[in-house]
Scaffold this motif. Structure first.
Motif, PDB file in Angstrom:
ATOM      1  N   SER A 197       0.843  -1.213   0.000  1.00 51.19           N
ATOM      2  CA  SER A 197       0.000   0.000   0.000  1.00 51.19           C
ATOM      3  C   SER A 197       0.872   1.254   0.000  1.00 51.19           C
ATOM      4  O   SER A 197       0.605   2.212  -0.744  1.00 51.19           O
ATOM      5  CB  SER A 197      -0.949   0.003   1.199  1.00 51.19           C
ATOM      6  N   LEU A 198       1.936   1.233   0.801  1.00 49.21           N
ATOM      7  CA  LEU A 198       2.867   2.367   0.815  1.00 49.21           C
ATOM      8  C   LEU A 198       3.592   2.470  -0.526  1.00 49.21           C
ATOM      9  O   LEU A 198       3.808   3.571  -1.044  1.00 49.21           O
ATOM     10  CB  LEU A 198       3.874   2.192   1.965  1.00 49.21           C
ATOM     11  N   SER A 199       3.903   1.314  -1.120  1.00 50.25           N
ATOM     12  CA  SER A 199       4.638   1.293  -2.395  1.00 50.25           C
ATOM     13  C   SER A 199       3.812   1.865  -3.542  1.00 50.25           C
ATOM     14  O   SER A 199       4.280   2.735  -4.269  1.00 50.25           O
ATOM     15  CB  SER A 199       5.064  -0.150  -2.730  1.00 50.25           C
ATOM     16  N   TYR A 200       2.555   1.377  -3.702  1.00 45.62           N
ATOM     17  CA  TYR A 200       1.802   1.873  -4.862  1.00 45.62           C
ATOM     18  C   TYR A 200       1.319   3.304  -4.658  1.00 45.62           C
ATOM     19  O   TYR A 200       1.153   4.050  -5.632  1.00 45.62           O
ATOM     20  CB  TYR A 200       0.664   0.926  -5.272  1.00 45.62           C
ATOM     21  N   SER A 201       1.129   3.706  -3.394  1.00 47.21           N
ATOM     22  CA  SER A 201       0.795   5.117  -3.147  1.00 47.21           C
ATOM     23  C   SER A 201       1.968   6.007  -3.555  1.00 47.21           C
ATOM     24  O   SER A 201       1.779   7.058  -4.188  1.00 47.21           O
ATOM     25  CB  SER A 201       0.481   5.344  -1.662  1.00 47.21           C
ATOM     26  N   THR A 202       3.186   5.570  -3.202  1.00 49.08           N
ATOM     27  CA  THR A 202       4.385   6.331  -3.563  1.00 49.08           C
ATOM     28  C   THR A 202       4.547   6.382  -5.076  1.00 49.08           C
ATOM     29  O   THR A 202       4.862   7.438  -5.649  1.00 49.08           O
ATOM     30  CB  THR A 202       5.639   5.701  -2.910  1.00 49.08           C
ATOM     31  N   VAL A 203       4.313   5.244  -5.743  1.00 46.53           N
ATOM     32  CA  VAL A 203       4.380   5.218  -7.213  1.00 46.53           C
ATOM     33  C   VAL A 203       3.357   6.184  -7.798  1.00 46.53           C
ATOM     34  O   VAL A 203       3.651   6.936  -8.735  1.00 46.53           O
ATOM     35  CB  VAL A 203       4.136   3.788  -7.756  1.00 46.53           C
ATOM     36  N   GLY A 204       2.136   6.193  -7.219  1.00 44.12           N
ATOM     37  CA  GLY A 204       1.058   7.059  -7.716  1.00 44.12           C
ATOM     38  C   GLY A 204       1.444   8.526  -7.711  1.00 44.12           C
ATOM     39  O   GLY A 204       1.310   9.216  -8.734  1.00 44.12           O
ATOM     40  N   ASP A 301     -11.007   7.802 -12.128  1.00 43.94           N
ATOM     41  CA  ASP A 301     -11.406   7.409 -10.765  1.00 43.94           C
ATOM     42  C   ASP A 301     -10.388   6.458 -10.128  1.00 43.94           C
ATOM     43  O   ASP A 301     -10.503   6.110  -8.957  1.00 43.94           O
ATOM     44  CB  ASP A 301     -12.823   6.804 -10.744  1.00 43.94           C
ATOM     45  N   ASN A 302      -9.387   6.044 -10.882  1.00 49.01           N
ATOM     46  CA  ASN A 302      -8.241   5.309 -10.357  1.00 49.01           C
ATOM     47  C   ASN A 302      -6.999   5.988 -10.939  1.00 49.01           C
ATOM     48  O   ASN A 302      -6.783   5.962 -12.148  1.00 49.01           O
ATOM     49  CB  ASN A 302      -8.324   3.843 -10.785  1.00 49.01           C
ATOM     50  N   ILE A 303      -6.196   6.619 -10.091  1.00 48.87           N
ATOM     51  CA  ILE A 303      -5.072   7.447 -10.540  1.00 48.87           C
ATOM     52  C   ILE A 303      -4.119   6.678 -11.452  1.00 48.87           C
ATOM     53  O   ILE A 303      -3.526   7.246 -12.371  1.00 48.87           O
ATOM     54  CB  ILE A 303      -4.308   8.049  -9.327  1.00 48.87           C
ATOM     55  N   LEU A 304      -3.993   5.361 -11.241  1.00 44.87           N
ATOM     56  CA  LEU A 304      -3.061   4.571 -12.058  1.00 44.87           C
ATOM     57  C   LEU A 304      -3.521   4.470 -13.511  1.00 44.87           C
ATOM     58  O   LEU A 304      -2.707   4.252 -14.409  1.00 44.87           O
ATOM     59  CB  LEU A 304      -2.890   3.169 -11.466  1.00 44.87           C
ATOM     60  N   ILE A 305      -4.832   4.629 -13.752  1.00 43.97           N
ATOM     61  CA  ILE A 305      -5.346   4.601 -15.132  1.00 43.97           C
ATOM     62  C   ILE A 305      -4.919   5.877 -15.864  1.00 43.97           C
ATOM     63  O   ILE A 305      -4.619   5.859 -17.057  1.00 43.97           O
ATOM     64  CB  ILE A 305      -6.882   4.430 -15.147  1.00 43.97           C
ATOM     65  N   SER A 306      -4.850   7.007 -15.140  1.00 40.99           N
ATOM     66  CA  SER A 306      -4.413   8.273 -15.740  1.00 40.99           C
ATOM     67  C   SER A 306      -2.927   8.240 -16.102  1.00 40.99           C
ATOM     68  O   SER A 306      -2.479   8.925 -17.013  1.00 40.99           O
ATOM     69  CB  SER A 306      -4.666   9.439 -14.774  1.00 40.99           C
ATOM     70  N   LEU A 307      -2.165   7.429 -15.363  1.00 46.26           N
ATOM     71  CA  LEU A 307      -0.714   7.362 -15.597  1.00 46.26           C
ATOM     72  C   LEU A 307      -0.402   6.260 -16.606  1.00 46.26           C
ATOM     73  O   LEU A 307      -0.233   5.097 -16.257  1.00 46.26           O
ATOM     74  CB  LEU A 307      -0.001   7.061 -14.274  1.00 46.26           C
ATOM     75  N   GLU A 308      -0.324   6.619 -17.880  1.00 43.12           N
ATOM     76  CA  GLU A 308      -0.094   5.610 -18.920  1.00 43.12           C
ATOM     77  C   GLU A 308       1.393   5.243 -19.045  1.00 43.12           C
ATOM     78  O   GLU A 308       1.731   4.151 -19.457  1.00 43.12           O
ATOM     79  CB  GLU A 308      -0.607   6.123 -20.273  1.00 43.12           C
ATOM     80  N   ALA A 315       2.760  -0.933 -14.626  1.00 43.41           N
ATOM     81  CA  ALA A 315       2.553  -2.378 -14.473  1.00 43.41           C
ATOM     82  C   ALA A 315       2.927  -2.814 -13.053  1.00 43.41           C
ATOM     83  O   ALA A 315       2.180  -3.560 -12.404  1.00 43.41           O
ATOM     84  CB  ALA A 315       3.392  -3.134 -15.498  1.00 43.41           C
ATOM     85  N   MET A 316       4.062  -2.324 -12.568  1.00 48.14           N
ATOM     86  CA  MET A 316       4.529  -2.671 -11.222  1.00 48.14           C
ATOM     87  C   MET A 316       3.533  -2.185 -10.166  1.00 48.14           C
ATOM     88  O   MET A 316       3.178  -2.923  -9.233  1.00 48.14           O
ATOM     89  CB  MET A 316       5.902  -2.036 -11.002  1.00 48.14           C
ATOM     90  N   ALA A 317       3.073  -0.942 -10.306  1.00 52.72           N
ATOM     91  CA  ALA A 317       2.128  -0.371  -9.331  1.00 52.72           C
ATOM     92  C   ALA A 317       0.832  -1.189  -9.290  1.00 52.72           C
ATOM     93  O   ALA A 317       0.271  -1.418  -8.217  1.00 52.72           O
ATOM     94  CB  ALA A 317       1.814   1.078  -9.674  1.00 52.72           C
TER      95      ALA A 317
END
Length: 451
Positions: A197-204, A301-308, A315-317
């Motif tokens: 959770s800390l990792s993907y938040s940091t990636v985001g 509505d999911n920040i990772l979708i905005s980050l192409e 992919a890692m996140a």
């Protein structure tokens, strides 16, 4: 002077034997049930269980919530939610052992003490079930969507695979993990989830900073009409409520910590909660504020979708998200397993056994999988469940129980604090499901079942 005949002696002996047998049977059941079977957890178990329960998929929707709230209201609501939920979580930790010699190991047991045996059950259990089952369903969808995003990012030229199949793949691991007996047995899964959770938040937020503020970024409201903007605002309130949802399992987590009159469980539990809330702040605030700052109201509505891009980071996140929601699902499923297994062995008199546990837990995982496949409206589900169920159990039910049990002096600081939380929580509970339901209806217009 009274005399006791041999018949009386035999009767008392028989009674004593019956009582001993009843106590032994009760202890055997408690030693088998998931919540009460193991009480040797350390304070750091509390920390990562709480992080896993709290920092869920909801963090990824916070930039989108900010887009619907706007800078001013968004920051105020985020900070206020952090403060209020920390306060109500402290109340829950304090109330766990407020009666000397007794522990309230489950949310509904505390509710029964506050409101009465029957009323407490009617008030707490439906809300707790909606929250825990709702989270498990939403995490089925989140896990499936993140797996699909990982697949599509890594292999963009591959044949498109339906979301349904990815949800099934995600569910398959829970048909195995769900047979871990209790909270302490899932501590490894929970620790991995907390780190993720800390990792993907940091990636985001770090990937958002790397992208930089987008050209023509717009911080105005997403909706063109006033009505649409108001309803989106309500949905965003539900998204924020969903993000602060750890209270539903806090007593169950505390039940795993050993306790004596000299060293009550609230000491190590509170230490774990403080660490968890620092991690929550480190995850939530950067993701919400930086994500909105970079993308404005065009954020998904999911920040990772905005980050192409970069593709490998995204992919890692998404795999981090998958690992995290595996742990979160288990944290929220465990109290449900406890309720179902308690019902089976105490009310329906089934014998505690591995086969009973196997059937009950597999049926539950299958139910959440099927529901997630049928209704995969991620944003709307967050808003609807966030307001309808999370607001009471997180924002104001602990305050009502505190007022009912401790009865603080009228107009004292404690009295005012609790009533302010109750009023704000009630407003949240009423408004946010309206927006969430609208989002689900809009999504459903273009949706085909099992597509």
């Amino acid at each position: 002077m009274s005399t006791q005949g041999p018949g009386d002696h035999n009767y008392n002996q028989a009674n004593s034997q019956v009582d001993d047998e009843a106590l032994a049977k009760k202890k055997a059941i408690d030693d088998w049930l998931p919540i009460t079977s193991s009480r040797n957890a350390k304070w750091w178990y509390s920390a990562f269980h709480n992080v896993t329960a709290m920092v869920g998929a909801g963090v990824l929707s916070l930039p989108y919530a900010m887009a619907n709230l706007g800078w001013g209201p968004g920051v105020v609501i985020l900070v206020l939610s952090w403060v209020i939920t920390l306060y109500t979580l402290w109340q829950m930790v304090e109330m766990h052992e407020m009666v000397p010699g007794r522990r309230f190991d489950r949310y509904h047991e505390l509710g029964q003490y506050a409101f009465g045996e029957k009323l407490g059950l009617y008030i707490v259990v439906p809300q707790q079930i909606i929250v825990e089952v709702g989270v498990c369903i939403v995490y089925m969808v989140t896990g499936g969507k993140s797996l699909k995003k990982f697949h599509d990012t890594v292999c963009s030229s591959c044949k498109d695979i339906k979301l349904t199949y990815f949800i099934m793949i995600f569910a398959s691991c829970h048909f195995v993990l769900s047979h871990l007996p209790n909270f302490n047995s899932i501590s490894g899964v929970s620790l991995a989830a907390a780190v993720m959770s800390l990792s993907y938040s940091t990636v985001g937020w770090a990937a958002s900073v790397h992208r930089g503020v987008q050209p023509n970024v717009d911080y105005g409201y997403k909706a063109k009409s006033t009505g649409g903007a108001v309803l989106n605002f309500f949905t965003a309130l539900g998204d924020v409520a969903f993000a602060y949802a750890g209270h539903n399992v806090v007593l169950e987590i505390q039940a795993t910590i050993p306790s004596t009159p000299e060293k009550p469980s609230k000491g190590p539990m509170w230490k774990g909660v403080i660490v968890a809330y620092i991690v929550v702040a480190l995850c939530y605030f950067p993701v919400a504020l930086i994500g909105y700052w970079v993308f404005g109201n065009s954020v998904e509505d999911n920040i990772l979708i905005s980050l192409e891009k970069p593709a490998w980071v995204i992919a890692m996140a998404n795999m981090f998200v998958v690992v995290h929601v595996i742990g979160s699902y288990q944290i929220y499923a465990m109290p449900v397993f406890d309720m179902l297994e308690t019902l089976m062995v105490k009310k329906l008199n089934f014998k505690p056994s591995t086969s009973l546990r196997f059937i009950v837990r597999n049926l539950y995982v299958a139910f959440t999988m099927f529901t997630g496949i049928t209704f995969p409206f991620f944003g709307g589900l967050l808003g609807f469940f966030g307001g309808f169920a999370f607001a009471p159990t997180t924002y104001f039910l602990p305050c009502i129980m505190w007022l009912a049990i401790y009865k603080p002096k009228r107009f004292s600081l404690s009295w005012w604090s609790n009533w302010i939380c109750i009023v704000l929580g009630m407003v949240l509970m009423i408004l946010s499901p309206i927006g969430g339901l609208r989002t689900i209806i809009i999504s459903a217009k273009n949706y085909r079942f099992y597509s």
